[in-house]
Design an enzyme around this catalytic site. Structure first.
Site, PDB file in Angstrom:
ATOM      1  N   ASP A  47      75.817  48.985 -17.875  1.00  0.00           N
ATOM      2  CA  ASP A  47      76.848  47.983 -18.177  1.00  0.00           C
ATOM      3  C   ASP A  47      76.624  46.720 -17.339  1.00  0.00           C
ATOM      4  OD1 ASP A  47      77.703  49.049 -15.782  1.00  0.00           O
ATOM      5  OD2 ASP A  47      79.772  49.408 -16.422  1.00  0.00           O
ATOM      6  N   SER A  48      75.589  46.723 -16.488  1.00  0.00           N
ATOM      7  CA  SER A  48      75.152  45.479 -15.834  1.00  0.00           C
ATOM      8  C   SER A  48      74.758  44.448 -16.891  1.00  0.00           C
ATOM      9  CB  SER A  48      73.965  45.749 -14.899  1.00  0.00           C
ATOM     10  OG  SER A  48      72.960  46.475 -15.570  1.00  0.00           O
ATOM     11  N   ASP A  86      75.600  53.602 -20.125  1.00  0.00           N
ATOM     12  CA  ASP A  86      76.794  53.621 -19.286  1.00  0.00           C
ATOM     13  C   ASP A  86      78.048  53.706 -20.137  1.00  0.00           C
ATOM     14  OD1 ASP A  86      76.381  53.559 -16.537  1.00  0.00           O
ATOM     15  OD2 ASP A  86      75.908  51.418 -16.535  1.00  0.00           O
ATOM     16  N   LYS A 114      76.384  57.948 -18.502  1.00  0.00           N
ATOM     17  CA  LYS A 114      76.674  57.835 -17.069  1.00  0.00           C
ATOM     18  C   LYS A 114      78.075  57.242 -16.919  1.00  0.00           C
ATOM     19  CE  LYS A 114      74.696  54.438 -14.330  1.00  0.00           C
ATOM     20  NZ  LYS A 114      75.885  53.686 -13.846  1.00  0.00           N
ATOM     21  N   GLU A 116      81.178  56.254 -13.680  1.00  0.00           N
ATOM     22  CA  GLU A 116      81.365  56.020 -12.243  1.00  0.00           C
ATOM     23  C   GLU A 116      82.509  56.854 -11.685  1.00  0.00           C
ATOM     24  OE1 GLU A 116      81.837  51.819 -11.532  1.00  0.00           O
ATOM     25  OE2 GLU A 116      79.966  51.332 -12.565  1.00  0.00           O
ATOM     26  N   GLU A 184      74.742  54.201  -5.270  1.00  0.00           N
ATOM     27  CA  GLU A 184      74.644  52.742  -5.141  1.00  0.00           C
ATOM     28  C   GLU A 184      75.249  52.284  -3.815  1.00  0.00           C
ATOM     29  OE1 GLU A 184      75.736  50.487  -8.591  1.00  0.00           O
ATOM     30  OE2 GLU A 184      75.263  48.588  -7.575  1.00  0.00           O
TER      31      GLU A 184
HETATM   32  O1  KIV Z   1      74.924  49.101 -14.813  1.00  0.00           O
HETATM   33  C1  KIV Z   1      73.840  49.369 -14.299  1.00  0.00           C
HETATM   34  O2  KIV Z   1      72.823  48.752 -14.590  1.00  0.00           O
HETATM   35  C2  KIV Z   1      73.794  50.450 -13.334  1.00  0.00           C
HETATM   36  C3  KIV Z   1      72.540  50.660 -12.544  1.00  0.00           C
HETATM   37  C4  KIV Z   1      72.141  49.502 -11.753  1.00  0.00           C
HETATM   38  C5  KIV Z   1      72.607  51.884 -11.743  1.00  0.00           C
HETATM   39  O3  KIV Z   1      74.741  51.156 -13.187  1.00  0.00           O
END
Ligand code: KIV
Length: 259
Positions: A47-48, A86, A114, A116, A184
């Protein structure tokens, strides 16, 4: 390793062999294909993308529709790498919602999801894992909670209470069946302790060198988002500068041709 499709079991086996796991983010078809051709075994539609693709200030603006759109594009590359996505902010607030949204990402092409958090999301993680969807955890600094942290990305595990919470969350994710966990901005000694104690593979980002693997936002590694680079990243390429010069050379040729 043979050239067969990477699975969560391969990632666990890499940990068991002590083979470092390289992981990168990928948000579209071309990036996924290039990173796969470079042999990266673990790819994440992170989600970056909210910041480095969509121009938001943080990940809290990213929606399920955004994640599905980019996951579909990445999955079209049909990578050998294990490709995950994510779960965005507020998409896993209870077990039913988490399962519906994890399934949406799997339908879009994600081979794992994934999310959090640790013990506080464990009933959501249980629902996802029990449905057969491979799960990756994310502990330490949690970008989806950045607003609660006053907009600061703070290192975690500095004091005994922080260390104990991380170890407890890691144990909860291990019991729930996560096959890997992103750590992280975790103090390196604590990241090493989690790595040594846990059956899952730890994938570090800004958490020292002793994790089972490392993940970076690809744009940080190759320099396509030059306006902000985290302190722990050493870019391998300055693609933004190369792009600016290539475009300005082309513009100059054009100007000369029309004279
Ligand atoms: O959102 C993302 O790209 C991430 C990674 C940097 C671990 O969670």
């Amino acid at each position: 390793m043979s050239a067969s499709k990477i699975t969560p079991e391969h990632i666990r086996a890499m940990k068991a062999r002590g083979e470092k796991i390289a992981a990168l983010t990928a948000y579209d078809f071309a990036m996924t294909r290039l990173l796969d051709e470079a042999g990266v075994p673990l790819l994440l539609v992170g989600d970056s993308l909210g910041m480095v693709v969509l121009g938001y200030p943080d990940t809290t603006h990213v929606t399920m529709d955004d994640m599905e759109h980019h996951t579909r594009a990445a999955a079209r590359a049909n990578p050998r790498a294990l490709l995950g996505a994510d779960m965005p902010f507020r998409s896993y607030e209870n077990p039913d919602q988490a399962l519906i949204n994890a399934r949406r990402l799997v339908d879009a092409g994600a081979e794992f999801v994934k999310a959090e958090g640790g013990r506080e999301i464990i009933s959501q993680v249980n629902a996802i894992v029990k449905s057969g969807i491979p799960f990756v955890g994310h502990l330490g600094m949690l970008p989806q909670h950045v607003l609660e942290e006053g907009g600061k990305y703070r290192i975690k595990g500095r004091d005994e209470a922080g260390r104990a919470k991380l170890l407890d969350d890691a144990a909860a994710l291990a019991d729930a069946g996560a096959f890997a966990v992103v750590l992280e901005l975790v103090v390196p000694t604590v990241a090493r302790e989690i790595t040594e104690r846990s059956p899952f593979a730890t994938i570090g980002i800004g958490s020292g060198t002793d994790c089972d693997g490392q993940i970076l936002v690809t744009n940080d590694l190759i320099g396509t988002f030059p306006w902000f680079t985290p302190r722990f990243v050493k870019p391998e390429l300055n693609a933004a500068e190369q792009m600016r010069s290539a475009v300005s050379r082309w513009k100059n040729y054009l100007a000369k041709e029309t004279q």
